[in-house]
Design a protein around this motif. Structure first.
Motif, PDB file in Angstrom:
ATOM      1  N   GLN A   1     -85.920 -19.010 -23.419  1.00 57.89           N
ATOM      2  CA  GLN A   1     -84.559 -18.883 -23.167  1.00 57.89           C
ATOM      3  C   GLN A   1     -83.821 -18.508 -24.609  1.00 57.89           C
ATOM      4  O   GLN A   1     -82.810 -17.855 -24.493  1.00 57.89           O
ATOM      5  N   GLU A   2     -84.435 -18.914 -25.575  1.00 56.59           N
ATOM      6  CA  GLU A   2     -83.804 -18.533 -26.936  1.00 56.59           C
ATOM      7  C   GLU A   2     -83.904 -16.971 -27.119  1.00 56.59           C
ATOM      8  O   GLU A   2     -82.931 -16.357 -27.319  1.00 56.59           O
ATOM      9  N   ALA A   3     -85.142 -16.328 -26.743  1.00 53.55           N
ATOM     10  CA  ALA A   3     -85.448 -15.098 -26.939  1.00 53.55           C
ATOM     11  C   ALA A   3     -84.204 -14.248 -25.982  1.00 53.55           C
ATOM     12  O   ALA A   3     -83.944 -13.303 -26.528  1.00 53.55           O
ATOM     13  N   HIS A   4     -84.253 -14.711 -24.964  1.00 50.24           N
ATOM     14  CA  HIS A   4     -83.267 -14.063 -23.795  1.00 50.24           C
ATOM     15  C   HIS A   4     -82.013 -14.275 -24.317  1.00 50.24           C
ATOM     16  O   HIS A   4     -81.229 -13.088 -23.957  1.00 50.24           O
ATOM     17  N   ARG A   5     -81.348 -15.381 -24.847  1.00 47.88           N
ATOM     18  CA  ARG A   5     -80.048 -15.506 -25.063  1.00 47.88           C
ATOM     19  C   ARG A   5     -79.723 -14.365 -26.482  1.00 47.88           C
ATOM     20  O   ARG A   5     -78.493 -14.006 -26.661  1.00 47.88           O
ATOM     21  N   LEU A   6     -80.814 -14.234 -27.262  1.00 51.49           N
ATOM     22  CA  LEU A   6     -80.674 -13.139 -28.322  1.00 51.49           C
ATOM     23  C   LEU A   6     -80.872 -11.679 -27.946  1.00 51.49           C
ATOM     24  O   LEU A   6     -80.716 -10.822 -28.804  1.00 51.49           O
ATOM     25  N   GLY A   7     -80.923 -11.582 -26.668  1.00 55.38           N
ATOM     26  CA  GLY A   7     -80.970 -10.220 -26.212  1.00 55.38           C
ATOM     27  C   GLY A   7     -82.415  -9.500 -25.785  1.00 55.38           C
ATOM     28  O   GLY A   7     -82.596  -8.223 -25.819  1.00 55.38           O
ATOM     29  N   TYR A   8     -83.488 -10.290 -26.071  1.00 54.82           N
ATOM     30  CA  TYR A   8     -84.776  -9.872 -25.830  1.00 54.82           C
ATOM     31  C   TYR A   8     -84.849 -10.067 -24.176  1.00 54.82           C
ATOM     32  O   TYR A   8     -84.939 -10.943 -23.514  1.00 54.82           O
ATOM     33  N   GLY A   9     -85.368  -8.754 -23.663  1.00 59.77           N
ATOM     34  CA  GLY A   9     -85.429  -8.562 -22.195  1.00 59.77           C
ATOM     35  C   GLY A   9     -87.061  -8.557 -21.693  1.00 59.77           C
ATOM     36  O   GLY A   9     -87.174  -8.643 -20.508  1.00 59.77           O
ATOM     37  N   LYS A  10     -87.845  -8.639 -22.525  1.00 58.36           N
ATOM     38  CA  LYS A  10     -89.313  -8.633 -22.289  1.00 58.36           C
ATOM     39  C   LYS A  10     -90.114  -9.480 -23.087  1.00 58.36           C
ATOM     40  O   LYS A  10     -89.870  -9.745 -24.149  1.00 58.36           O
ATOM     41  N   ALA A  11     -91.203 -10.433 -22.574  1.00 60.81           N
ATOM     42  CA  ALA A  11     -91.970 -11.138 -23.040  1.00 60.81           C
ATOM     43  C   ALA A  11     -93.406 -10.964 -22.602  1.00 60.81           C
ATOM     44  O   ALA A  11     -93.730 -11.018 -21.484  1.00 60.81           O
TER      45      ALA A  11
ATOM     46  N   PRO B   1     -84.622 -15.889 -15.695  1.00 60.49           N
ATOM     47  CA  PRO B   1     -83.870 -14.989 -14.997  1.00 60.49           C
ATOM     48  C   PRO B   1     -83.114 -13.916 -15.893  1.00 60.49           C
ATOM     49  O   PRO B   1     -82.773 -14.064 -16.951  1.00 60.49           O
ATOM     50  N   GLY B   2     -83.654 -12.535 -15.490  1.00 56.93           N
ATOM     51  CA  GLY B   2     -83.286 -11.268 -16.052  1.00 56.93           C
ATOM     52  C   GLY B   2     -84.033 -11.119 -17.437  1.00 56.93           C
ATOM     53  O   GLY B   2     -83.697 -10.249 -18.114  1.00 56.93           O
ATOM     54  N   MET B   3     -85.257 -11.733 -17.450  1.00 55.72           N
ATOM     55  CA  MET B   3     -86.082 -11.411 -18.546  1.00 55.72           C
ATOM     56  C   MET B   3     -87.485 -11.071 -17.835  1.00 55.72           C
ATOM     57  O   MET B   3     -88.156 -11.849 -16.744  1.00 55.72           O
ATOM     58  N   GLN B   4     -88.130  -9.857 -18.158  1.00 55.34           N
ATOM     59  CA  GLN B   4     -89.354  -9.526 -17.561  1.00 55.34           C
ATOM     60  C   GLN B   4     -90.527 -10.198 -18.332  1.00 55.34           C
ATOM     61  O   GLN B   4     -90.660  -9.843 -19.549  1.00 55.34           O
ATOM     62  N   LEU B   5     -91.241 -10.888 -17.651  1.00 56.77           N
ATOM     63  CA  LEU B   5     -92.259 -11.521 -18.092  1.00 56.77           C
ATOM     64  C   LEU B   5     -93.843 -11.022 -17.928  1.00 56.77           C
ATOM     65  O   LEU B   5     -94.062 -11.055 -16.663  1.00 56.77           O
TER      66      LEU B   5
END
Length: 456
Positions: free
Chosen positions: A417-427, A437-441
């Protein structure tokens, strides 16, 4: 005939009791710390009975406003304290010399004097300095913008004089810098010694409880990082905070060691600049290289400092060498885990480094010691060896096992969640039941599956 009670010997560092004198305390390991305590006879105990100043109250009849938390005006400090300062509490701030303890507390006193109290009047703060002159502190206050009308300053080292200042000014906050330089009259020993430190702390604690004035104490630390003076010093106070930082970095971290009013897993982040100590509400930006493209040999991970997720960048450099003992240089990471990750890469993924020097470091001086950074180390090293970079705006989190498996890590949801908040879209993460939601895992089970992201 009843046998007379023997005297006991008590360790002045940790309070351990022994029937006879010991050279070294078996509990804390301190040398020469045992003091003899004579038993108190029954007749003496009866003569020690004193009438209470006030009767005991039903707990439901106690005014709840007496323990209302008051903000310090510094949100990062409030975070560590647990929303703010409790009236009548005693807070010990420890740290190495030059880390910025005095500057931080001067900022606290300034913020405190700017706010209004419950009576609608500006609050008063009294700053007692026993290490510097009043002129030196005034110069620092002018440089950091801490000059306030209701901030009072006194250069005193005698505890009795400090009490007189408190009675005359009637502040709502008292700061003593430092407890090891104060002197209590009628107590033997030099300033900073066991007897003096204990007496000064006990007297200031009694003052705080009787007047409901919160007291902030500055404490020195020993070479091994512990608070100087007797161990009972930490037991007398309500909160113990450790202010730490690297002399080569401007970052300062405030950690709670003991807190009777909140949790001890919160961390406050500050940055020391020429004009004082400043809050860093989002420290991840200090540990990331701001580039448009992701170079090879780089991986971004999410570390947990207490309960706070912080993004950190791991960089690796692999250089061929003819030496029979290739160098392994590690900065900011666990020096024992990096060779283990390199061994797993060699045995499980055929990425051999036996003839190469490997340098692995973090950016910005951050220190990460948890196993969750293993996968970032592995991918950064493999990226440096192949010359292929990770996909842009990708974070990597996971522990690497000796069998090459990728293990789950705690607080994975919060990290992502912290990574997504800072604009990272993939993990790239271990197999776990998480969804952002909104992040490709991309979930991987082995080191080989993780390396497939690089096409290696």
């Amino acid at each position: 005939m009843a046998k007379a009670k023997r005297s006991t010997h008590v360790c002045s560092e940790c309070g351990y009791e022994a029937p006879k004198w010991l050279g070294r305390c078996p509990e804390c390991g301190a040398w020469g710390s045992f003091e003899e305590h004579a038993p108190v006879a029954a007749s003496a105990r009866s003569s020690l009975r004193i009438a209470p100043n006030a009767p005991a109250l039903n707990i439901t009849k106690i005014d709840p406003t007496l323990s209302t938390v008051r903000s310090t005006g510094i949100s990062e400090l409030d975070r560590v304290l647990g929303k703010g300062i409790v009236p009548g509490s005693v807070i010990l701030l420890a740290g190495e010399p030059g880390v910025g303890k005095s500057t931080l507390l001067l900022e606290v006193a300034s913020k405190w004097a700017q706010c209004e109290g419950s009576d609608g009047q500006k609050r008063k703060a009294l700053y007692i300095t026993a290490e510097e002159s009043a002129g030196q502190v005034r110069m620092r206050a002018e440089r950091t913008g801490a000059l306030q009308e209701n901030l009072y300053l006194a250069a005193e080292s005698q505890l009795d004089v400090v009490f007189s200042h408190v009675e005359a000014i009637k502040p709502s906050l008292l700061i003593v810098d430092s407890v090891q330089t104060m002197q209590a009259s009628g107590v033997e020993g030099v300033s900073g010694g066991v007897a003096q430190s204990r007496a000064v702390t006990a007297a200031l604690t009694s003052l705080a409880k009787e007047t409901a004035i919160p007291v902030l104490l500055v404490g020195h630390v020993t070479k091994d990082g512990n608070v100087a003076g007797p161990r009972t010093l930490e037991h007398l106070v309500d909160v113990v905070l450790n202010f730490e930082g690297d002399r080569h970095s401007t970052l300062r971290m405030l950690r709670g060691i003991k807190n009777r009013f909140g949790a001890t897993d919160e961390v406050g982040c500050f940055e020391q600049q020429h004009d004082g100590i400043h809050e860093v509400p989002d420290p991840s930006g200090l540990f990331l290289s701001h580039r448009d493209a992701t170079p090879d040999g780089t991986a971004v991970t999410v570390a947990m400092d207490g309960v706070r997720p912080i993004l950190a960048e791991v960089q690796a450099l692999v250089v061929p060498t003819e030496s029979k003992n290739p160098r392994r240089a590690v900065t900011g990471l666990d020096a024992t885990r990096v060779p283990m990750v390199l061994a797993v890469l060699s045995a499980r993924a055929k990425k051999r480094t036996h003839d190469k020097e490997v340098y692995v470091a973090t950016v910005g001086g951050v220190k990460v010691g948890e196993p969750a950074v293993d996968l970032a180390i592995a991918l950064a090293t493999a990226s440096a060896m192949t010359g292929r970079a990770l996909p842009k705006r990708t974070v990597v989190v996971g522990e690497v096992g000796l069998a090459g498996e990728i293990r789950a890590v705690p607080n994975l949801q919060r990290r992502l969640q912290e990574a997504h908040r800072l604009g990272y879209g993939k993990a790239i993460i271990p197999n776990a039941d998480v969804d952002i939601p909104g992040m490709q895992l991309q979930k991987v089970g082995t080191i080989a599956e993780a390396l497939a992201v690089l096409g290696a």
